[in-house]
Structures are given as C-alpha cells and as structure tokens.
Design a protein around this motif. Structure first.
Motif: not given
Length: 292
Positions: A1-25
């Motif tokens: 994977m390129t740095i850009t692709e890994v960075e994209r996944d990193l940001f996705k994992s950060i923003t998706k944590s909010t989805d998990l927050y609402y999944h618990v509620f």
C-alpha cells in the motif's frame, strides 16, 4: 500500500469510531425494543395469563433509554450514516435474555419505586456489566469494521460518561452526545505523526540502534520499532506534549501490542534517546516544566 492509501485508512478508522459510539447507543435502544416486542406478543396471546396481561413495564418505559431513542441528533446520525443492527438481531436477543437473568436487572425491576437516577443506573449497568463483558457484540462490531477492535474499550467508556451526565430535563432537541475527537486538532495530530513516522523512520531507527548494543536492529520486532519510531517523532515535532506524557503513553501502547518484555526494553531505549535528543537540542518544548 502507498502512504496515501494507508493515511486514508487511518482517517477512516478515526471518523468511523463515532459510528461505533452510536452503535452502542442503538444497541441499548434495541434491547429495550426487544423487551417491548416480547411483552406485546405475550399480551396478545389468546390464553394470556394475568401476569402477561399486566406485565412489569418499568424497563420498556425507562425514561433514560427513551431520551436516547427519541433524541433528534441520535435519530439523524443513525439514519444519515446508516448505523444499523438489523443483521445483529440474534446478538440483541442474546443480550436481552442474559440481562433478564442478571442481578442488577432483577433488583431494578423489583424495587417498589424508582427515581430517574435508578433508571440511569440501570443503563450504566447495562454498559459496564452486560455490553462491556459480552464477546458476541464485540465480535459482531469487529465483523462490521476491523478498526473497531481497538476502539471498543475507549468508546464504551465515552458512552458510559455520556449516560452518566444525562439529566431528566433533557428534551429531544438537547445535544448531549460527546464528540470523540476534535476534527481539526486531532486529525492534524494524526496526520503529522503518521507522516513524520514514515519519513523519519530510517533516521529514527539509526538512533535506536545506538542504544541496542546487545541486539541487532533486525532482531527487534517490527511493532517495537514502529512504537519507538512514533515516540521519537512525537518527542521532536509536538512541542506542547510533555516528554513524560509521550514516554508514558508509548510504554502503555507497547503493553497492549508487543511482547511481555517489550515495555521494559522500549522504556530503556527511549530514556537514552531522550537524553541524546536533548543534548543535540532536537527536543524543544513550549511552556514551563515541559522538558521534564
């Protein structure tokens, strides 16, 4: 994977944590809905008993859960971001049935009368004693998003804090949900740390090599090297973070992701690295006391 692709996944994992927050509620409200459906089905039986016709509705009337379910921000986020547990109804059913047998639930249902704080305590107990301890929900969330495996414990603690701060006066328009991260500040931190760790890795590992005289660099695990690389970058490029905070955080990270002996090894190497970086004036902290 390129740095850009890994960075994209990193940001996705950060923003998706909010989805998990609402999944618990959402899970909390779904367990309540499951209880309502069971009571409703029993009431409508042809030969329903007096107990089935006059059930204890305390849980399905729980005002704290109703505040969550009816909250405008909650409903908007769930619908807009397609947060759903439709494919996890077996997990919802299992959690509901387990809760029915738990002491905290029986005590709640048997009290002669309850206050708003009693209703809230029931939800807090659901989070800490039911959801946090249940591997089925954890597994179901990991299957939805592999990034959530590392986020689960942190997100649950923030859900717990959110509920603990709820008040009886909250309306459907009250915004009481907590932001998991500061979009501008935290994403900037992640981006800088990620890029510096990649670009400076060769230089940082050469530095580490000076303090591993009994180890050849290629014998050190990749995870140990990554942690030391990131720690050195944080020491050098984030002037507002105290040295001690950085060291403590990365030692804790190593306890979760490395071998049992890694934390002591990493701690020793980083201590020596800090001394050298200070000597070379490569650690510049802003604010009184931050160098120590």
């Amino acid at each position: 994977m390129t740095i850009t692709e890994v960075e994209r996944d990193l940001f996705k994992s950060i923003t998706k944590s909010t989805d998990l927050y609402y999944h618990v509620f959402l899970l909390i409200t779904e367990i309540q809905r499951r209880a309502f459906l069971k009571i409703d089905a029993a009431r409508n039986r042809k030969l329903a008993s007096q107990r089935e016709l006059n059930p204890n509705t305390r849980f399905i009337d729980n005002p704290v859960i109703n505040q969550i379910a009816n909250n405008r921000k909650f409903k908007t986020y769930v619908s807009t971001n397609l947060v759903s547990l439709n494919e996890c109804q077996d997990v919802v059913a299992l959690l509901h049935d387990r809760m029915m047998e738990m002491d905290f639930f029986k005590l709640y249902m048997s009290k002669p009368s309850v206050t708003y704080e009693d209703h809230k305590k029931l939800v807090l107990d659901m989070i800490s004693e039911l959801i946090a301890e249940d591997e089925d929900f954890d597994q179901a969330m990991e299957e939805k998003n592999i990034f959530w495996n590392d986020d689960f414990e942190l997100v649950l603690s923030i859900v717990y804090k959110t509920v603990k701060n709820m008040k009886e006066s909250y309306s459907e328009d009250t915004v009481f949900f907590i932001s998991l991260y500061n979009e501008e500040e935290d994403l900037s931190f992640a981006k800088t740390l990620f890029r510096k760790s990649i670009l400076d890795m060769k230089e940082n590992l050469e530095l580490v090599d000076q303090f591993t005289t009994n180890w050849e660099l290629d014998r050190i695990s990749d995870m140990d090297k990554l942690i030391m690389d990131a720690a050195i970058c944080e020491l050098k490029y984030f002037p507002s973070i105290p040295v001690k905070v950085t060291l403590d955080e990365y030692i804790e990270i190593s306890k979760n992701y490395c071998s049992p002996k890694s934390s002591g090894f990493i701690n020793g190497v980083l201590d020596k690295t800090v001394a050298l970086l200070k000597e070379k004036n490569e650690i510049r902290k802003v604010g009184r006391g931050l160098m120590e």
